[in-house]
Scaffold this motif. Structure first.
Motif, PDB file in Angstrom:
ATOM      1  N   TYR A 214      -8.122  -6.736  -7.990  1.00  0.00           N
ATOM      2  CA  TYR A 214      -8.967  -5.532  -7.972  1.00  0.00           C
ATOM      3  C   TYR A 214      -8.484  -4.531  -6.927  1.00  0.00           C
ATOM      4  O   TYR A 214      -8.256  -3.350  -7.228  1.00  0.00           O
ATOM      5  N   CYS A 215      -8.322  -4.978  -5.709  1.00  0.00           N
ATOM      6  CA  CYS A 215      -8.016  -4.061  -4.606  1.00  0.00           C
ATOM      7  C   CYS A 215      -6.585  -3.518  -4.680  1.00  0.00           C
ATOM      8  O   CYS A 215      -6.358  -2.350  -4.356  1.00  0.00           O
ATOM      9  N   SER A 216      -5.625  -4.345  -5.088  1.00  0.00           N
ATOM     10  CA  SER A 216      -4.253  -3.843  -5.183  1.00  0.00           C
ATOM     11  C   SER A 216      -4.145  -2.777  -6.268  1.00  0.00           C
ATOM     12  O   SER A 216      -3.390  -1.803  -6.128  1.00  0.00           O
TER      13      SER A 216
ATOM     14  N   ILE B 299      -7.941  -4.918   2.705  1.00  0.00           N
ATOM     15  CA  ILE B 299      -8.530  -6.005   1.902  1.00  0.00           C
ATOM     16  C   ILE B 299      -7.461  -6.675   1.042  1.00  0.00           C
ATOM     17  O   ILE B 299      -7.469  -7.907   0.881  1.00  0.00           O
ATOM     18  N   THR B 300      -6.522  -5.894   0.489  1.00  0.00           N
ATOM     19  CA  THR B 300      -5.442  -6.474  -0.310  1.00  0.00           C
ATOM     20  C   THR B 300      -4.623  -7.459   0.509  1.00  0.00           C
ATOM     21  O   THR B 300      -4.319  -8.569   0.050  1.00  0.00           O
TER      22      THR B 300
ATOM     23  N   THR C 201      -8.714   1.256   3.561  1.00  0.00           N
ATOM     24  CA  THR C 201      -9.662   0.149   3.360  1.00  0.00           C
ATOM     25  C   THR C 201      -9.162  -0.818   2.294  1.00  0.00           C
ATOM     26  O   THR C 201      -9.171  -2.042   2.481  1.00  0.00           O
ATOM     27  N   LEU C 202      -8.699  -0.263   1.173  1.00  0.00           N
ATOM     28  CA  LEU C 202      -8.206  -1.105   0.073  1.00  0.00           C
ATOM     29  C   LEU C 202      -6.953  -1.856   0.490  1.00  0.00           C
ATOM     30  O   LEU C 202      -6.755  -3.018   0.100  1.00  0.00           O
TER      31      LEU C 202
ATOM     32  N   ILE D 279     -10.137 -10.624  -6.046  1.00  0.00           N
ATOM     33  CA  ILE D 279     -10.176  -9.557  -5.047  1.00  0.00           C
ATOM     34  C   ILE D 279      -8.816  -8.896  -4.896  1.00  0.00           C
ATOM     35  O   ILE D 279      -8.708  -7.664  -4.846  1.00  0.00           O
TER      36      ILE D 279
ATOM     37  N   ALA E 227     -12.378  -2.750 -11.781  1.00  0.00           N
ATOM     38  CA  ALA E 227     -11.713  -1.616 -11.132  1.00  0.00           C
ATOM     39  C   ALA E 227     -11.863  -0.347 -11.973  1.00  0.00           C
ATOM     40  O   ALA E 227     -12.109   0.746 -11.441  1.00  0.00           O
TER      41      ALA E 227
ATOM     42  N   TRP F 170      -5.838   0.369  -4.899  1.00  0.00           N
ATOM     43  CA  TRP F 170      -5.012   0.905  -3.811  1.00  0.00           C
ATOM     44  C   TRP F 170      -3.782   1.627  -4.359  1.00  0.00           C
ATOM     45  O   TRP F 170      -3.556   2.801  -4.072  1.00  0.00           O
TER      46      TRP F 170
END
Length: 442
Positions: A114-116, A86-87, A82-83, A111, A59, A119
């Motif tokens: 990374y995404c949280s 995915i989260t 988007t994030l 994932i 990230a 975001w």
């Protein structure tokens, strides 16, 4: 009355706050609850901590690469949506994929971590800086109440997961998933890139006409394209490092320690029963964390970000010193002191970028402060796991004490006046007009 005025964010501003709050819930719950209480189900604490660190490193690399062309990104709102999607999907993965499919579960945990992170503490915070450039301390003081609240609810989460003997991970996570999903939907529908696009005002300041506010927004968007604070220039600023490292170390200690609270408290056995055991102590973490997050946010707005950071760093140093004593009572005090600055530690990247640089430079500055400070946050859980394995709780409190000493020193040396001098020099070299825009930010 002054406090109530500082909380006047406006209807759309409050929706942005809910959006930010629930993203912080996602970041705090899905990666961190797993480290603190579920790690033994999925390969052990060291394995999970290293996976968490790896996800955050990726990230951070992403953020650093994006900082090179941040002014060309047209919509942080779309990136945040988007994030968020995915989260939420990845969170369902860690809820329902069984431990027998460990490698698949690891992918989803990576994932969601990374995404949280991208975001909650990256994409949404660009929006916060654009909506509340001067009320950012109070705004973030409220939105980061998510951290103490969810840390205080670890006990009920454990009860839902382990209460019936056979672990039921999904049962523990579902209430949080629903809360995050509600916040995501509200943010998607009602939050815009800039407040003027929704008929609102920066800082909810209605002292100017809507037309003038729109003209200022358009001028700022144009000015961002020629910001003099490019990534390379920012990274060569001594004061950038003097303030970013303390922010990172606050995150290092707060996040790292909160992934090891169960182990630290458990090491004292029955001695902690007089404080209510793990559940009682985490309830105190929640209460003092709420007070600290809101209080330090008000302090940020009232006396400036530098002083708020210095205050937090002093609390960090005291936390480490008390923890090194080794008694159950002072260990509880140490954990409470960490809780006080826990939420605020996530505020400061936004606050520093908005407080000491121009509005047109906010995206460039925050785009570099955030990934560098997050490097230290990323290694926090792994370092704490290694420290407690090697030396027990005193290993953790030694790290916190060292981090506190460094942070207090750096915060004292940091100078907004030097930033203004560099800003004048860069603007002169670029042929831009010199003014007093930063004078009231010192």
């Amino acid at each position: 009355m002054r406090v109530l005025k500082s909380l006047n964010f406006g209807p759309r501003g409050w929706i942005l706050l809910i959006y930010s709050f629930t993203a912080f819930v996602a970041q705090a719950v899905f990666p961190n609850y797993t480290q603190n209480m579920l790690a033994d189900l999925y390969g052990g604490p060291v394995t999970i901590s290293l996976l968490y660190t790896s996800a955050l490193v990726v990230a951070i690399i992403t953020q650093l690469v994006m900082s090179l062309f941040i002014s060309k990104i047209k919509s942080m709102k779309k990136l945040s949506i988007t994030l968020g999607v995915i989260t939420l999907i990845a969170a369902l993965g860690i809820m329902y994929i069984p431990a027998s499919l460990l490698n698949v579960w690891y992918v989803f945990y990576f994932i969601v971590t990374y995404c949280s992170n991208m975001w909650a503490v990256y994409s949404i915070l660009f929006l916060v800086g654009q909506w509340f450039p001067t009320k950012k301390g109070t705004f973030m003081g409220v939105s980061t109440l998510a951290f103490p609240v969810v840390n205080g609810l670890m006990g009920p989460f454990a009860g839902l997961v382990f209460g019936k003997g056979i672990p039921n991970v999904a049962a523990g996570f579902w209430p949080y998933w629903i809360v995050v999903a509600i916040g995501f939907v509200l943010g998607t529908i009602f939050v815009t890139e800039y407040p003027e696009q929704a008929g609102a005002f920066r800082d909810n300041d209605k002292s100017m006409s809507a037309e003038k506010a729109m003209d200022m927004m358009k001028a700022e968007i144009e000015a961002k394209k020629t910001s003099v604070w490019k990534t390379g220039k920012t990274l060569t600023s001594a004061d950038y490092w003097l303030i970013t490292i303390p922010i990172g170390l606050l995150l290092f200690c707060a996040v790292g320690m909160m992934t090891r609270t169960a182990a630290v408290i458990g090491s004292f056995g029955a001695e902690m029963d007089r404080f209510g055991g793990f559940g009682g102590i985490m309830f105190m973490v929640m209460i003092f964390g709420i007070i600290g997050s809101f209080g330090i946010g008000l302090l940020d707005t009232a006396v400036g970000t530098r002083k708020a950071i210095l205050f937090s760093c002093i609390l960090m140093l005291l936390s480490g010193i008390f923890g090194l004593v080794g008694s159950a009572l002072l260990t509880v005090v140490s954990i409470i002191l960490l809780a006080v600055f826990m939420g605020a530690s996530s505020n400061f990247g936004v606050s520093v970028a908005a407080q000491y640089w121009r509005r047109e430079d906010y995206s460039n500055i925050f785009g570099v402060i955030n990934p560098i400070s997050n490097i230290l946050q990323a290694i926090g859980p792994a370092c704490m796991a290694i420290a407690i394995t090697a030396r027990g709780p005193k290993g953790i409190f030694t790290l916190i004490t060292i981090a506190g000493c460094i942070s207090v020193l750096f915060s004292l040396v940091f100078s907004p006046k030097r930033i203004r001098k560099v800003d004048d020099k860069l603007r002169a070299a670029a042929g831009k007009k010199l003014d007093d825009a930063l004078a009231d930010k010192l």
